[in-house]
Design a protein around this motif. Structure first.
Motif, mmCIF file in Angstrom:
data_model
loop_
_atom_site.group_PDB
_atom_site.id
_atom_site.type_symbol
_atom_site.label_atom_id
_atom_site.label_comp_id
_atom_site.label_asym_id
_atom_site.label_seq_id
_atom_site.Cartn_x
_atom_site.Cartn_y
_atom_site.Cartn_z
ATOM 1 N N PHE A 1 0.865 -1.175 0.000
ATOM 2 C CA PHE A 1 0.000 0.000 0.000
ATOM 3 C C PHE A 1 0.898 1.219 0.000
ATOM 4 O O PHE A 1 1.805 1.330 0.825
ATOM 5 C CB PHE A 1 -0.916 0.024 1.221
ATOM 6 N N VAL A 2 0.675 2.121 -0.939
ATOM 7 C CA VAL A 2 1.519 3.304 -1.056
ATOM 8 C C VAL A 2 0.681 4.471 -1.557
ATOM 9 O O VAL A 2 -0.282 4.281 -2.304
ATOM 10 C CB VAL A 2 2.706 3.041 -2.013
ATOM 11 N N VAL A 3 1.025 5.664 -1.133
ATOM 12 C CA VAL A 3 0.410 6.878 -1.649
ATOM 13 C C VAL A 3 1.497 7.685 -2.348
ATOM 14 O O VAL A 3 2.527 8.005 -1.751
ATOM 15 C CB VAL A 3 -0.227 7.719 -0.521
ATOM 16 N N GLY A 4 1.290 7.963 -3.630
ATOM 17 C CA GLY A 4 2.233 8.757 -4.394
ATOM 18 C C GLY A 4 1.644 10.104 -4.763
ATOM 19 O O GLY A 4 0.605 10.513 -4.256
ATOM 20 N N GLY B 1 -2.883 -6.722 -3.093
ATOM 21 C CA GLY B 1 -3.065 -7.791 -2.132
ATOM 22 C C GLY B 1 -4.449 -8.392 -2.222
ATOM 23 O O GLY B 1 -5.197 -8.144 -3.177
ATOM 24 N N PRO B 2 -4.836 -9.166 -1.234
ATOM 25 C CA PRO B 2 -6.171 -9.784 -1.232
ATOM 26 C C PRO B 2 -7.218 -8.766 -0.813
ATOM 27 O O PRO B 2 -6.912 -7.732 -0.224
ATOM 28 C CB PRO B 2 -6.030 -10.897 -0.198
ATOM 29 N N MET C 1 -11.735 6.571 5.825
ATOM 30 C CA MET C 1 -10.982 5.731 4.897
ATOM 31 C C MET C 1 -11.855 4.613 4.352
ATOM 32 O O MET C 1 -11.801 4.288 3.152
ATOM 33 C CB MET C 1 -9.748 5.148 5.577
ATOM 34 N N ARG C 2 -12.690 4.047 5.211
ATOM 35 C CA ARG C 2 -13.564 2.965 4.758
ATOM 36 C C ARG C 2 -14.588 3.490 3.748
ATOM 37 O O ARG C 2 -14.878 2.841 2.751
ATOM 38 C CB ARG C 2 -14.279 2.334 5.947
ATOM 39 N N SER D 1 -6.823 -0.425 9.826
ATOM 40 C CA SER D 1 -6.363 -1.643 10.485
ATOM 41 C C SER D 1 -6.069 -2.751 9.475
ATOM 42 O O SER D 1 -5.208 -3.600 9.712
ATOM 43 C CB SER D 1 -7.402 -2.129 11.494
ATOM 44 N N ALA D 2 -6.769 -2.736 8.322
ATOM 45 C CA ALA D 2 -6.508 -3.741 7.287
ATOM 46 C C ALA D 2 -5.240 -3.408 6.504
ATOM 47 O O ALA D 2 -4.506 -4.296 6.074
ATOM 48 C CB ALA D 2 -7.699 -3.825 6.338
ATOM 49 N N VAL D 3 -4.972 -2.113 6.333
ATOM 50 C CA VAL D 3 -3.824 -1.681 5.541
ATOM 51 C C VAL D 3 -2.535 -1.702 6.352
ATOM 52 O O VAL D 3 -1.461 -1.941 5.813
ATOM 53 C CB VAL D 3 -4.085 -0.259 4.985
#
Length: 272
Positions: free
Chosen positions: A11-14, A22-23, A210-211, A219-221
């Motif tokens: 997970f990345v923010v550019g 991922g899953p 975020m959700r 928490s998932a990320v």
């Protein structure tokens, strides 16, 4: 293909985009301020259900900003979230509709395709709107003051954002806050610290936003980002950044040991 090079979730923010690899479990209905390009693993397919319950399945599926949808579970996929103001978003607008579109032409999309155009302003964005968006990124300003700064009325600025971006400015501000919070997570900060860095009221507020915007939760990320930090040796600089914090109590310990112990309590109160 290119987006599957390397191993493990990511997970990345550019500049102008975010990426999750991922899953994915069955997501809740949500909408976000960015374009989403969901790409399946080689030979697979992703399924996105729109607000009317119609299923869209393909090797790559594009979701326009502010369109309600949810994603069916998939073992491996890449989701690109593209800021609507950047130049790459112009290409998505030109080739996709206003809802959910099966778009096999984007099945080979890789992060490198976004990097050059993610930092460039969209040719369709009015310069005054671009200035306003930059101000929202860096400062906490009221809409009325922001509109006056760029020479527009608040109503005109809102209309301009909706017409050119397809996104209300309030939603755009949330997206930018999420990006700052994600950067903080990438630096190794806790969920609470990331929420503060993003300008959210507290960790719960960060999670809700975020959700709603991405269908993912912090928490998932977080495990994905921790794995990425563990796999990248040079990123293990967090202890160096925290070292000065540890030395400050040592300098004041002879006279002010007690106040030093109360600092965590003040931080805890700020999150309630």
């Amino acid at each position: 293909m290119g987006q599957w090079e390397g191993t493990g979730p990511r997970f990345v923010v550019g500049a102008g985009y975010a990426l999750y690899r991922g899953p994915l479990a069955d997501s809740v209905p949500h909408r976000h301020a960015a374009f989403q390009v969901a790409v399946a693993a080689a030979g697979g397919a992703v399924t996105i259900v729109d607000g009317a319950g119609v299923r869209h399945r393909g090797a790559a599926v594009v979701v326009a900003p502010m369109v309600w949808h949810r994603m069916a579970p998939v073992r491996e996929m890449v989701a690109f979230f593209v800021d609507p103001h950047c130049a790459f978003a112009d290409r998505l607008r030109a080739g996709c509709g206003d809802g959910v579109t099966v778009a096999p032409q984007w099945r080979d999309l890789v992060e490198e395709d976004l990097c050059p155009s993610g930092v460039l302003p969209s040719a369709e964005v009015d310069g005054r709107l671009w200035t306003a968006m930059e101000a929202l990124t860096d400062h906490r300003v009221e809409l009325a003051g922001l509109a006056a700064r760029v020479g527009l009325s608040p109503q005109r600025l809102r209309a301009l954002a909706r017409r050119q971006l397809g996104v209300p400015l309030a939603r755009w501000r949330i997206w930018r806050r999420l990006a700052r919070a994600a950067d903080a997570l990438g630096e190794g900060r806790t969920l609470a610290e990331a929420a503060l860095a993003g300008g959210f009221a507290d960790q719960a507020h960060f999670s809700r936003q975020m959700r709603e915007m991405t269908g993912l939760t912090p928490s998932a990320v977080l495990p994905v980002m921790r794995d990425a930090r563990a796999a990248a040796g040079p990123t293990r600089t967090a202890p160096d950044r925290t070292a000065p914090t540890r030395t400050a109590p040592d300098r004041t310990a002879p006279d002010r040991t007690a106040p030093t112990r109360t600092a965590p309590d003040r931080t805890a109160v700020s999150w309630r």
